[in-house]
Design an enzyme around this catalytic site. Structure first.
Site, PDB file in Angstrom:
ATOM      1  CG  ASP A  38      -1.592   1.216   1.538  1.00 29.48           C
ATOM      2  OD1 ASP A  38      -2.318   1.669   0.641  1.00 29.48           O
ATOM      3  OD2 ASP A  38      -1.445   1.778   2.647  1.00 29.48           O
ATOM      4  CG  ASP A  40      -1.802   7.711   0.686  1.00 24.33           C
ATOM      5  OD1 ASP A  40      -0.918   8.566   0.550  1.00 24.33           O
ATOM      6  OD2 ASP A  40      -2.716   7.548  -0.135  1.00 24.33           O
ATOM      7  CD  GLU A  85      -8.959   5.153   6.270  1.00 25.97           C
ATOM      8  OE1 GLU A  85      -9.100   6.304   5.859  1.00 25.97           O
ATOM      9  OE2 GLU A  85      -7.875   4.548   6.202  1.00 25.97           O
ATOM     10  CB  ALA A 154      -7.371   3.597  -2.074  1.00 17.81           C
TER      11      ALA A 154
HETATM   12  P1  TMP Z   1      -3.825   4.112   0.318  1.00 21.38           P
HETATM   13  O1  TMP Z   1      -4.601   2.968  -0.262  1.00 21.38           O
HETATM   14  O2  TMP Z   1      -2.595   4.456  -0.509  1.00 21.38           O
HETATM   15  O3  TMP Z   1      -3.497   3.946   1.751  1.00 21.38           O
HETATM   16  O4  TMP Z   1      -4.763   5.449   0.189  1.00 21.38           O
HETATM   17  C1  TMP Z   1      -5.951   5.618   0.848  1.00 21.38           C
HETATM   18  C2  TMP Z   1      -5.925   6.688   1.903  1.00 21.38           C
HETATM   19  O5  TMP Z   1      -6.338   7.947   1.374  1.00 21.38           O
HETATM   20  C3  TMP Z   1      -6.910   6.344   3.022  1.00 21.38           C
HETATM   21  O6  TMP Z   1      -6.230   6.168   4.230  1.00 21.38           O
HETATM   22  C4  TMP Z   1      -7.827   7.560   3.086  1.00 21.38           C
HETATM   23  C5  TMP Z   1      -7.074   8.641   2.379  1.00 21.38           C
HETATM   24  N1  TMP Z   1      -7.939   9.694   1.777  1.00 21.38           N
HETATM   25  C6  TMP Z   1      -7.703  11.020   2.133  1.00 21.38           C
HETATM   26  O7  TMP Z   1      -6.818  11.301   2.939  1.00 21.38           O
HETATM   27  N2  TMP Z   1      -8.480  12.016   1.572  1.00 21.38           N
HETATM   28  C7  TMP Z   1      -9.484  11.757   0.668  1.00 21.38           C
HETATM   29  O8  TMP Z   1     -10.151  12.675   0.171  1.00 21.38           O
HETATM   30  C8  TMP Z   1      -9.700  10.372   0.307  1.00 21.38           C
HETATM   31  C9  TMP Z   1     -10.789  10.028  -0.665  1.00 21.38           C
HETATM   32  C10 TMP Z   1      -8.894   9.394   0.873  1.00 21.38           C
HETATM   33 MG    MG Z   2      -2.836   3.207   3.506  1.00 17.63          MG
END
Ligand code: TMP
Ligand code: MG
Length: 289
Positions: A38, A40, A85, A154
């Site tokens: 992943d 973030d 979340e 994501a």
């Molecule tokens: P990842 O799959 O790379 O971890 O990315 C998803 C992360 O993005 C999840 O922890 C929620 C975050 N997110 C935001 O910070 N702001 C937003 O507007 C959206 C839709 C997701």
């Molecule tokens: Mg993540």
């Protein structure tokens, strides 16, 4: 075997099973390994000097590329949906439609901002995004040993690519599955491409990319890195899997979520802002220990 597994940040449900998996993967050799991670809050830091670090989306939220009004709206969405979340009292089934709502609303708002492609690099450069300590070794070592790294996010593909590019680690062994921006011929954001990836449909995202896993079908051993329980399905597209070792970063709401993380990840790293443990594992698996 790997001294870092005794670090105070490490929790394991079954340390003997972890040793078995590691030994089996090491014996099979580095040409049988693939890494799926992943982005973030897994490859990037959760916090630095007590302050939260941005996700891909937050890099835009905090940038000059959007209006104050848009910033307010995105912050409101974050304040509404992030607690959902990480809410351990709700099931994934219950959270899933709410996460789709979050992503859909956020992308709708962003698309109205006429964001210019050529300004993304500056927004990333000016942001507080930080890869976890040890990222250089992580990316360089995988590259040196020709181990494929799939970053499955994501977040926003264009932003995350820019983060790893600016850090000098976007090597040819890196492949990205993510939400990519669709720009018109004058370089203005008009939409997001393809199927939306949110935190709870990574399994479906994997199934749309069977070609990638087909290419890597000789790599039966998977190292998976994530920070959400949704990340556990990132390897569902892997063909002929023999071993999988799942490493999970538990960044927030530690006490409430510890049990579910230890139940689902083989190794849980509690409030560990570094890649020290994954790096130690990679060094072991490639015979550098
Ligand atoms: P990842 O799959 O790379 O971890 O990315 C998803 C992360 O993005 C999840 O922890 C929620 C975050 N997110 C935001 O910070 N702001 C937003 O507007 C959206 C839709 C997701
Ligand atoms: Mg993540």
């Amino acid at each position: 075997m790997i001294p870092e597994l005794s670090n105070p940040s490490v929790l394991m449900r079954d340390p003997e099973r972890v040793q078995e998996i590691l030994q089996s993967m090491m014996k099979a050799g580095s040409n049988t390994i693939q890494v799926i991670s992943d982005f973030d809050m897994t490859l990037t830091r959760f916090a630095f000097n007590g302050k939260r670090c941005p996700t891909c989306h937050n890099i835009l939220d905090n940038s000059k590329l959007i209006t104050e009004d848009c910033r307010e709206k995105l912050k409101e969405l974050l304040n509404t949906y992030y607690p959902i979340e990480i809410d351990y009292t709700r099931s994934i089934e219950e959270k899933l439609p709410l996460m789709v709502e979050w992503w859909t609303k956020a992308h709708e708002i962003l698309v109205k901002q006429e964001i210019k492609k050529n300004l993304l690099a500056t927004a990333v450069g000016e942001s507080d995004a930080k890869l976890r300590d040890g990222y250089q070794l992580f990316f360089d070592h995988l590259h040196k040993h020709s181990i494929p790294l799939l970053i499955f996010s994501a977040g926003i593909g264009d932003i995350l690519e820019e983060v790893i590019l600016q850090a000098g680690v976007f090597h040819p062994n890196v492949k990205v599955f993510s939400n990519y921006m669709d720009f018109d011929e004058s370089g203005v954001l008009r939409a997001f491409k393809g199927e939306l990836i949110h935190i709870y449909n990574k399994r479906e995202g994997a199934m749309l990319n069977t070609g990638h896993f087909e290419e890597l079908r000789a790599r039966h051993n998977v190292l998976l890195l994530g920070d959400s329980l949704g990340d556990l399905t990132m390897a569902d597209g892997v063909q002929d899997m023999e071993n999988i070792l799942k490493i999970g970063f538990l960044n927030d709401k530690v006490d409430e979520r510890k049990k579910s993380y230890v139940d689902s990840y083989d190794i849980v790293l509690v409030k560990d802002e570094t890649l020290e443990v994954p790096n130690a594992i990679l060094l072991y698996l490639t015979g550098n220990r």
